[in-house]
Design an enzyme around this catalytic site. Structure first.
Site, short mmCIF file in Angstrom:
data_model
loop_
_atom_site.label_atom_id
_atom_site.label_comp_id
_atom_site.label_asym_id
_atom_site.label_seq_id
_atom_site.Cartn_x
_atom_site.Cartn_y
_atom_site.Cartn_z
N THR D 17 38.32 44.77 42.63
CA THR D 17 38.77 43.40 42.91
C THR D 17 40.06 43.08 42.16
OG1 THR D 17 37.47 42.55 41.06
CG2 THR D 17 36.38 42.64 43.21
N ASP D 18 40.65 41.94 42.48
CA ASP D 18 41.82 41.49 41.74
C ASP D 18 41.71 40.01 41.40
OD1 ASP D 18 42.81 39.87 43.85
OD2 ASP D 18 44.04 41.47 44.63
#
Lengths: 135, 135, 135, 135
Positions: D17-18
């Site tokens: 994820t970011d």
């Protein structure tokens, strides 16, 4: 989950390796984090729910790791995760990365802290989690 | 390179962050490795040439890291790299990740070993590198 | 920024490579995203501020990439980024990864959409950004 | 493997994820590559053996991907992999990333080329693999 130990399988894909022909040293941390996520799940806790309902996350505060053997592309490994200490706001894990024959290829001590998602300040681990750990 | 310390800039991009809104804990290891690569380059050594001509690589054998502050997307940071010990086959680095105001957001001790690329067995650090380090 | 083209340097580190000895195919996307971030910065926009003040992010909606040449550990490359189309909610970029001698090693078309950070629904690109792009 | 389609499970971990709160757009490529590796394994081929015995790897030559829905931390997804075209040196795959309810969150066309590991020049796909694909 087997007593207090969770065993979790990981496969080495191209994404995990580097031009040295072995698993890149930061990839081990990803394997260990997947296993800690699965350890919490095995206790009945989904981290996306913990974020939404309790606003807590468990970032790593300190980590020590020994890289004992080079690991190659396509190997099938197992992560062993054992909780070793527990306080109001902190959990320590001993995690090892193992070959099918039981050889330890990496070993780590990982300290995670329960923090408020918005402030990143330490806060007590939710009671529901403590209850489940102590069950 | 400033005395024995190399300062190397890093910018936090999306790739480095996670859904907790901060830099993912394995990304710090990437920053530190970039800086060790630049430390060797500042001494005059290109690792692709070392691989081709000397068949040596410098994998991490042991690493300890303290994550002191959460780091956010888009921050501009500096890695400080100092060689702290040197033996025939091993180098230890103290590396810190710093904000522009000098605040330390992470600190690590990293032990790398000189190994033969093909066998991954320890071997002496090439003389040319030792000479440059001791210059 | 040179006319409408931004040139941004990237160095290939171990983190970017895989056991095939070359840059892993997902790493090119990281290089291209760093360059789009720098393209916005060159126009005067910091994405962390855009998130806080406008609640907008620019996720990739579609991407086409040709991997033309294998890229090796330690190469020094340049990303060329040119905006090719612009609509109310979308921007298309042509991005290429270049060797020092001008050889193109990868080429991509990247469509990004302006979305609301909370809903991920498309919304108009902020006026201030459009004004700067059209300046 | 179900007819010509392989279904492979993936879980979204923090590493994927970011800071936008969703899966980073390069992570989808990792999921798809894991699934292609498993597609080859389901046919009976281990890529580390193919490298050692045939000196062949299958790098991506071209990739098109549509990101249709944001994907969140902790989601459980499935990659569908179908071989769509086959020539002497090339294979094209259609790969989709699916939610448990069948919703497609990303869709890709991926062209891989059989190359010699040492020269990265195209070479014919080994007969044994063609025989298994056509079985």
């Amino acid at each position: 989950m087997n007593g207090r130990e969770l065993l979790w399988p990981v496969r080495v894909y191209y994404e995990d390796t580097d031009a040295g022909g072995v698993v890149y040293h930061a990839s081990h941390l990803k394997y260990f984090e997947r296993a800690r996520t699965e350890w919490l799940r095995a206790l009945g806790f989904e981290q996306d729910r913990l974020i939404r309902e309790e606003r807590v996350v468990f970032p790593v505060r300190r980590l020590e790791i020994d890289y004992l053997k080079p690991v190659r592309f396509n190997e099938q490994l197992t992560v062993s995760t054992v909780m070793t200490t527990l306080s109001t706001t902190r959990i320590t894990f001993t995690q090892t990365l193992l070959r099918p024959d039981g050889e330890t290829v990496a070993a780590a001590q990982v300290l995670v802290v329960c923090v408020d998602m918005d402030t990143f300040r330490p806060r007590p681990i939710p009671e529901s989690i403590l209850a489940e750990i102590n069950a």
